[in-house]
Motif scaffolding. Structure first.
Motif, PDB file in Angstrom:
ATOM      1  N   GLY A   1       0.777  -1.227   0.000  1.00  0.00           N
ATOM      2  CA  GLY A   1       0.000   0.000   0.000  1.00  0.00           C
ATOM      3  C   GLY A   1       0.807   1.274   0.000  1.00  0.00           C
ATOM      4  N   GLU A   2       2.114   1.186  -0.209  1.00  0.00           N
ATOM      5  CA  GLU A   2       2.961   2.372  -0.188  1.00  0.00           C
ATOM      6  C   GLU A   2       3.797   2.456  -1.464  1.00  0.00           C
ATOM      7  OE1 GLU A   2       5.233   2.269   3.410  1.00  0.00           O
ATOM      8  OE2 GLU A   2       3.514   2.803   4.659  1.00  0.00           O
ATOM      9  N   LEU A   3       4.067   3.686  -1.871  1.00  0.00           N
ATOM     10  CA  LEU A   3       4.896   3.927  -3.047  1.00  0.00           C
ATOM     11  C   LEU A   3       6.359   3.690  -2.689  1.00  0.00           C
ATOM     12  CD1 LEU A   3       5.170   4.997  -5.964  1.00  0.00           C
ATOM     13  CD2 LEU A   3       5.334   7.303  -4.984  1.00  0.00           C
ATOM     14  N   GLN A   4       6.995   2.751  -3.407  1.00  0.00           N
ATOM     15  CA  GLN A   4       8.399   2.425  -3.147  1.00  0.00           C
ATOM     16  C   GLN A   4       9.350   3.244  -4.016  1.00  0.00           C
ATOM     17  OE1 GLN A   4       9.147   0.065  -0.671  1.00  0.00           O
ATOM     18  NE2 GLN A   4       6.938   0.270  -0.329  1.00  0.00           N
ATOM     19  N   GLN A   5       8.966   3.433  -5.286  1.00  0.00           N
ATOM     20  CA  GLN A   5       9.827   4.194  -6.196  1.00  0.00           C
ATOM     21  C   GLN A   5       9.007   4.621  -7.393  1.00  0.00           C
ATOM     22  OE1 GLN A   5      13.568   2.333  -7.089  1.00  0.00           O
ATOM     23  NE2 GLN A   5      14.409   4.110  -8.143  1.00  0.00           N
ATOM     24  N   LEU A   6       9.355   5.783  -7.925  1.00  0.00           N
ATOM     25  CA  LEU A   6       8.671   6.360  -9.077  1.00  0.00           C
ATOM     26  C   LEU A   6       9.724   6.847 -10.052  1.00  0.00           C
ATOM     27  CD1 LEU A   6       6.071   7.585 -10.427  1.00  0.00           C
ATOM     28  CD2 LEU A   6       6.507   9.631  -9.042  1.00  0.00           C
ATOM     29  N   GLY A   7       9.568   6.492 -11.346  1.00  0.00           N
ATOM     30  CA  GLY A   7      10.529   6.989 -12.318  1.00  0.00           C
ATOM     31  C   GLY A   7      10.464   6.240 -13.625  1.00  0.00           C
ATOM     32  N   LYS A   8      11.395   6.546 -14.501  1.00  0.00           N
ATOM     33  CA  LYS A   8      11.505   5.843 -15.774  1.00  0.00           C
ATOM     34  C   LYS A   8      12.060   4.441 -15.520  1.00  0.00           C
ATOM     35  CE  LYS A   8      12.250  10.031 -18.489  1.00  0.00           C
ATOM     36  NZ  LYS A   8      13.169  10.756 -19.409  1.00  0.00           N
ATOM     37  N   PRO A   9      11.650   3.461 -16.343  1.00  0.00           N
ATOM     38  CA  PRO A   9      12.134   2.093 -16.113  1.00  0.00           C
ATOM     39  C   PRO A   9      13.654   1.979 -16.033  1.00  0.00           C
ATOM     40  CG  PRO A   9      10.343   2.075 -17.691  1.00  0.00           C
ATOM     41  CD  PRO A   9      10.658   3.521 -17.436  1.00  0.00           C
ATOM     42  N   ALA A  10      14.362   2.664 -16.918  1.00  0.00           N
ATOM     43  CA  ALA A  10      15.826   2.558 -16.915  1.00  0.00           C
ATOM     44  C   ALA A  10      16.413   3.096 -15.621  1.00  0.00           C
ATOM     45  CB  ALA A  10      16.403   3.301 -18.112  1.00  0.00           C
ATOM     46  N   ASP A  11      15.840   4.196 -15.117  1.00  0.00           N
ATOM     47  CA  ASP A  11      16.350   4.774 -13.873  1.00  0.00           C
ATOM     48  C   ASP A  11      16.132   3.833 -12.695  1.00  0.00           C
ATOM     49  OD1 ASP A  11      17.137   7.047 -15.220  1.00  0.00           O
ATOM     50  OD2 ASP A  11      15.261   8.110 -14.824  1.00  0.00           O
ATOM     51  N   ILE A  12      14.977   3.183 -12.663  1.00  0.00           N
ATOM     52  CA  ILE A  12      14.672   2.273 -11.555  1.00  0.00           C
ATOM     53  C   ILE A  12      15.524   1.008 -11.638  1.00  0.00           C
ATOM     54  CG2 ILE A  12      12.852   0.774 -10.615  1.00  0.00           C
ATOM     55  CD1 ILE A  12      10.880   3.036 -11.204  1.00  0.00           C
ATOM     56  N   LEU A  13      15.695   0.488 -12.846  1.00  0.00           N
ATOM     57  CA  LEU A  13      16.555  -0.683 -13.003  1.00  0.00           C
ATOM     58  C   LEU A  13      18.002  -0.376 -12.621  1.00  0.00           C
ATOM     59  CD1 LEU A  13      15.494  -2.444 -16.334  1.00  0.00           C
ATOM     60  CD2 LEU A  13      15.697  -3.529 -14.101  1.00  0.00           C
ATOM     61  N   ALA A  14      18.460   0.792 -13.034  1.00  0.00           N
ATOM     62  CA  ALA A  14      19.859   1.146 -12.787  1.00  0.00           C
ATOM     63  C   ALA A  14      20.114   1.513 -11.338  1.00  0.00           C
ATOM     64  CB  ALA A  14      20.263   2.304 -13.693  1.00  0.00           C
ATOM     65  N   ASP A  15      19.100   2.072 -10.678  1.00  0.00           N
ATOM     66  CA  ASP A  15      19.318   2.585  -9.325  1.00  0.00           C
ATOM     67  C   ASP A  15      18.080   2.349  -8.456  1.00  0.00           C
ATOM     68  OD1 ASP A  15      20.565   3.805  -7.204  1.00  0.00           O
ATOM     69  OD2 ASP A  15      20.178   5.852  -7.902  1.00  0.00           O
ATOM     70  N   PRO A  16      17.803   1.083  -8.082  1.00  0.00           N
ATOM     71  CA  PRO A  16      16.630   0.792  -7.250  1.00  0.00           C
ATOM     72  C   PRO A  16      16.715   1.505  -5.908  1.00  0.00           C
ATOM     73  CG  PRO A  16      18.071  -1.129  -7.418  1.00  0.00           C
ATOM     74  CD  PRO A  16      18.591  -0.116  -8.384  1.00  0.00           C
ATOM     75  N   ALA A  17      15.544   1.979  -5.428  1.00  0.00           N
ATOM     76  CA  ALA A  17      15.520   2.822  -4.238  1.00  0.00           C
ATOM     77  C   ALA A  17      15.738   2.058  -2.952  1.00  0.00           C
ATOM     78  CB  ALA A  17      14.188   3.578  -4.174  1.00  0.00           C
ATOM     79  N   ASN A  18      15.383   0.785  -2.920  1.00  0.00           N
ATOM     80  CA  ASN A  18      15.499   0.011  -1.685  1.00  0.00           C
ATOM     81  C   ASN A  18      15.600  -1.473  -2.017  1.00  0.00           C
ATOM     82  OD1 ASN A  18      12.792  -0.917  -2.132  1.00  0.00           O
ATOM     83  ND2 ASN A  18      12.012   0.941  -1.148  1.00  0.00           N
ATOM     84  N   GLU A  19      15.697  -2.288  -1.002  1.00  0.00           N
ATOM     85  CA  GLU A  19      15.894  -3.722  -1.202  1.00  0.00           C
ATOM     86  C   GLU A  19      14.690  -4.379  -1.867  1.00  0.00           C
ATOM     87  OE1 GLU A  19      17.116  -7.712   1.397  1.00  0.00           O
ATOM     88  OE2 GLU A  19      17.053  -5.733   2.346  1.00  0.00           O
ATOM     89  N   PHE A  20      13.482  -3.916  -1.501  1.00  0.00           N
ATOM     90  CA  PHE A  20      12.305  -4.512  -2.146  1.00  0.00           C
ATOM     91  C   PHE A  20      12.330  -4.284  -3.651  1.00  0.00           C
ATOM     92  CE2 PHE A  20       8.210  -3.950  -4.151  1.00  0.00           C
ATOM     93  CZ  PHE A  20       7.672  -5.218  -3.971  1.00  0.00           C
TER      94      PHE A  20
END
Length: 308
Positions: free
Chosen positions: A212-231
């Protein structure tokens, strides 16, 4: 613009969504992705008021969805469900034209619009117009569902895990169709999936939802390259995909500190080794800068040698 402001949805004293803020820009193909039970479908259904927030608000173009005429809101929003959700006693044409009939379109205009869209989704009208849903494959039924969603030229299309029950080939074909239609129509699409590969392929931007919480928001490449947390890192656990990003090259220990005399082209960590290779192909001695590190052509060769 769709905006979720401090949105919470509680069922039986348990939050399906908790204090969530999120904005979706007009014309985006925006993907909500996360595991089953994460709250992404609840979030999607708040847009057309199938679900009402316990607290917070949802706005479309700065108008509170709670204040909109519900019938008008839903008639002007395309909605694609799992497995097409077609009425079994109606023909393809009747299913596809439901919203047009509700909007008062005359029969000849409805017929012409459905013919046009069936051709666009590669369903020959002479073969499919009078078929019943029981005579369609899963992929064909979903194409009819897409026609129905687009029939009234809506500004917004909601898609709730529409391809999850399909075989891999049909899924890839319909993903390609959605990308083509979005490019052509420039309509806002909000797409829900639990398939990270589907999310990466489709999204202009994506929101990763969990518990129920937002973990990360962004372009796919940005999230793949730099995930915000372990989940997020575990959810997008695809080493082969990550190996193509320059951040992974730096994290693997390649590159050196930059000196004042260095000549380079600056790239981002979410750029790929293929962009790097294209620069080297143009100029064999081309260096690149990623953050505070310098990468030389020899680093590209050495990094490629480490990949499996």
């Amino acid at each position: 613009m769709i905006r979720f402001e401090k949105v919470t949805k509680t069922y039986a004293n348990e939050d399906a969504l908790h204090n969530l803020d999120l904005s979706i820009s007009a014309g985006e193909l925006f993907v909500l992705v996360g595991p089953s039970g994460s709250g992404k479908t609840t979030l999607l259904k708040m847009i057309n008021r199938l679900v009402v927030p316990t607290s917070g608000k949802v706005t479309i173009d700065d108008e509170n969805v709670a204040d909109m005429n519900l019938e008008e809101l839903r008639r002007h929003t395309g909605y694609v469900l799992q497995a097409g959700a077609l009425f079994p006693n109606m023909t393809v044409e009747q299913n596809a034209a439901i919203q047009l009939e509700a909007l008062g379109w005359p029969e000849p205009k409805r017929h012409a619009r459905i013919l046009e869209l069936l051709k666009r989704v590669d369903l020959a009208p002479e073969l499919f117009l009078q078929r019943k849903p029981s005579e369609l494959s899963g992929g064909e039924a979903q194409r009819v569902g897409i026609v129905r969603a687009l029939a009234s030229n809506p500004n917004l299309v909601l898609m709730d895990e529409p391809f999850s029950a399909l075989d891999p080939l049909s899924k890839r074909q319909l993903q390609a169709l959605v990308l083509e239609l979005h490019r052509e129509l420039k309509t806002t699409f909000v797409f829900v999936t639990h398939d990270m590969r589907e999310a990466i392929r489709l999204a202009d931007r994506l929101a990763v939802i969990h518990n129920g919480e937002l973990q990360q928001l962004g372009k796919p490449a940005d999230i793949l390259a730099d995930p915000a947390n372990e989940f997020v890192r575990d959810f997008f656990d695809d080493p082969v995909a990550r190996q193509r990003f320059l951040k992974q090259v730096i994290d693997s220990g390649f590159g050196r500190s930059i000196s004042v005399d260095d000549q380079y082209v600056a790239l981002k960590g979410s750029d790929t080794i293929f962009q790097w290779a294209a620069l080297v192909q143009q100029t064999a001695t081309q260096n690149i800068r990623v953050g505070n590190r310098l990468l030389e052509p020899v680093d590209l060769i050495d990094y490629m040698a480490t990949l499996k």
